[in-house]
Write an enzyme that holds these catalytic residues in place. Structure first.
Site, PDB file in Angstrom:
ATOM      1  N   MET A  36       0.819  -1.202   0.000  1.00  0.00           N
ATOM      2  CA  MET A  36       0.000   0.000   0.000  1.00  0.00           C
ATOM      3  C   MET A  36       0.862   1.265   0.000  1.00  0.00           C
ATOM      4  O   MET A  36       2.060   1.217   0.267  1.00  0.00           O
ATOM      5  CB  MET A  36      -0.937  -0.010   1.205  1.00  0.00           C
ATOM      6  CG  MET A  36      -1.924  -1.179   1.197  1.00  0.00           C
ATOM      7  SD  MET A  36      -2.967  -1.246   2.663  1.00  0.00           S
ATOM      8  CE  MET A  36      -3.980   0.221   2.460  1.00  0.00           C
ATOM      9  N   HIS A  37       0.209   2.384  -0.312  1.00  0.00           N
ATOM     10  CA  HIS A  37       0.750   3.743  -0.136  1.00  0.00           C
ATOM     11  C   HIS A  37       1.772   4.177  -1.175  1.00  0.00           C
ATOM     12  O   HIS A  37       2.112   5.353  -1.233  1.00  0.00           O
ATOM     13  CB  HIS A  37       1.390   3.925   1.249  1.00  0.00           C
ATOM     14  CG  HIS A  37       0.600   3.393   2.393  1.00  0.00           C
ATOM     15  ND1 HIS A  37      -0.665   3.843   2.698  1.00  0.00           N
ATOM     16  CD2 HIS A  37       0.893   2.445   3.321  1.00  0.00           C
ATOM     17  CE1 HIS A  37      -1.102   3.195   3.771  1.00  0.00           C
ATOM     18  NE2 HIS A  37      -0.185   2.345   4.155  1.00  0.00           N
ATOM     19  N   ASP A  85      -2.573  -4.937   0.321  1.00  0.00           N
ATOM     20  CA  ASP A  85      -2.180  -6.229   0.869  1.00  0.00           C
ATOM     21  C   ASP A  85      -2.792  -6.522   2.232  1.00  0.00           C
ATOM     22  O   ASP A  85      -3.032  -7.688   2.574  1.00  0.00           O
ATOM     23  CB  ASP A  85      -0.667  -6.374   0.901  1.00  0.00           C
ATOM     24  CG  ASP A  85       0.042  -5.269   1.676  1.00  0.00           C
ATOM     25  OD1 ASP A  85      -0.628  -4.384   2.239  1.00  0.00           O
ATOM     26  OD2 ASP A  85       1.289  -5.290   1.700  1.00  0.00           O
TER      27      ASP A  85
END
Length: 490
Positions: free
Chosen positions: A79-80, A236
């Site tokens: 992520m991110h 995830d």
């Protein structure tokens, strides 16, 4: 047959799942990572795509017949990450990852501009998240910022490569700071505060929605049908929840991957940003989750093994267990990549405390395992402070392979833990389940059941009591060093 692809930090993982949710084949391709400056963490999106191609090629080598039966593909990913594309959809620079700490100043600026952001975004602004990274680019790499046509997340870049569509879904969008978590829509104020327009952000879907079909040339390469659906997928953490069956209120898991998470599903949006928890939209409609996030997990074990010249981690774990009589005299702060819950400190770093002339490599490795477990206990205390409990968390990720380590975690946390059969492939498995849901051939309750339990680890109360003074010391040590971390970062 269904495929799940997880774009992780250390590897791209692909697997095939049949209609009975059994894993038929899987492949992992390792990924390089770059740290060009202190607190920076980057990867080249082209490496993700090459690894994806190689992973599916590897599956095809021995499973061409099964691969030909794939009807849908689900995506999962770290992520991110900020993937910035130019007008020709080519990345303008390496992706800035979830464990990158350069944008702390921009976090402060964003929350000053939008004081109500944490309650809408489900978390305080943290440097690993997407929005502050874009603000950092605007300030430090203005030529790159001015050339941005689209900002994507890691798994969504792979979607673009697979089917040509620019799309994301709720659970991964949740980690950008641009999502209105409760209403599951983009927050235009947050997007504008980072200097972007809505047309530079992909369209939003649910993780169980179809978002496109596989490119014809790729279908031909792998002998697949021409109408293979690409599902929305998930970040995830959320796909780990799908794989572990954490889809009903109060169900949850602990992930022991490169990073670590304590994840508990919820039937409503319950923001607790003041506790540094992440309250995010799940990958399925009308579900959210609360999560305590640790930036360091099984990666700490891989790190100490590399430092010590240990090439067989299983052998190292066996030797640690053989000499383990009591809590380690050493203390290890596992903040190699900074920390989120409960510190929100991108500048924190790893520390050994108590080294002596009699310290052996097994003592150091035991302290590393205990340090990660202490950090998980810290994270659990934040969830409990929010009134969030999980009766029997499953343990997924690479660290779940070790019965010794997961028992240690249960002892330190004082919480029973379950290990799942095949639990080490949680996110990719969850992505495959989302692929199946995208075909509308079954319900969430039917498809997203918890995997079979391999064993339940009950905490040893004597060891739990022995560890409590060590946990208190672990907390005091971080507090004593916090100002030193800040001073070192300048």
């Amino acid at each position: 047959m269904f495929m799940g692809i997880d774009v992780g930090t250390s590897a791209v993982k692909a697997l095939l799942m049949d209609d009975a949710s059994a894993i038929v084949a899987e492949a992992d391709i390792a990924l390089p990572i770059s740290n060009p400056h202190p607190y920076w963490s980057e990867q080249n999106p082209a490496d993700w795509w090459e690894a994806t191609l190689n992973a599916i090629d590897l599956i095809m080598k021995d499973n061409a017949g099964a691969l030909a039966k794939v009807r849908a593909i689900g995506l999962s990913g770290q992520m991110h990450g900020a993937v910035v594309l130019g007008a020709d959809d080519t990345p303008l620079r390496p992706a800035i990852l979830w464990n990158d700490g350069r944008a702390k100043t921009e976090c402060d600026e964003l929350e000053t501009a939008l004081p109500g952001l944490p309650l809408r975004a489900g978390v305080v602004a943290m440097s690993g998240m997407t929005a502050p990274k874009i603000m950092w680019l605007r300030k430090h790499e203005p030529d790159v910022f001015d050339a941005i046509r689209t900002v994507m997340l890691p798994k969504d870049y792979i979607r673009l490569c697979l089917c040509g569509e620019k799309a994301t879904e709720m659970s991964d969008a949740a980690g950008t700071l641009w999502l209105d978590e409760e209403n599951r829509t983009w927050n235009d104020d947050a997007i504008a505060a980072t200097g972007l327009d809505r047309d530079q952000i992909p369209a939003l879907f649910e993780g169980s929605d179809p978002t496109g079909t596989l490119r014809t040339d790729l279908a031909e390469r792998w002998g697949m049908a021409k109408n293979v659906v690409i599902a929305g997928g998930g970040g995830d953490a959320a796909t780990g929840g799908m794989g572990a069956g954490a889809v009903t209120h109060g169900s949850g898991f602990i992930s022991l991957g490169t990073s670590s998470q304590l994840f508990v599903a919820s039937d409503r949006y319950r923001p607790k940003p003041e506790l540094l928890l992440h309250s995010f939209a799940h990958a399925i409609p009308d579900r959210w989750f609360q999560m305590a996030v640790l930036l360091n997990g099984a990666s700490c074990l891989a790190w100490i093994a590399k430092i010590l010249g240990e090439t067989n981690i299983g052998d190292l774990l066996n030797r640690i267990e053989a000499q383990h009589k009591k809590p380690s005299e050493l203390m290890f702060l596992p903040y190699l990549s900074g920390e989120r819950t409960p510190h929100n400190d991108p500048y924190a770093r790893g520390v050994f405390f108590g080294l002596g002339t009699d310290t052996a490599r097994e003592h150091m490795a035991q302290a590393v395992l205990e340090g990660v477990a202490f950090a998980l206990a810290d994270a659990q205390s934040c969830l409990h402070a929010a009134g969030t409990y999980c009766e029997l968390p499953g343990v997924i990720g690479g660290g779940a392979r070790s019965l010794y380590w997961t028992q240690m975690i249960a002892d330190i946390m004082g919480t029973p833990l379950a290990r799942y059969q095949g639990g080490t492939k949680g996110p990719a498995f969850g992505a495959a389940r989302l692929a199946r849901l995208a075909l509308r051939e079954g319900t969430i309750a039917e498809i997203c059941t918890p995997p079979a339990i391999e064993d339940i680890l009950t905490p040893n109360q004597n060891r739990h009591a022995q560890y409590q003074p060590r946990l208190a010391k672990f907390r005091r040590l971080y507090n004593a060093l916090r100002e030193e971390y800040q001073d070192t970062a300048g």
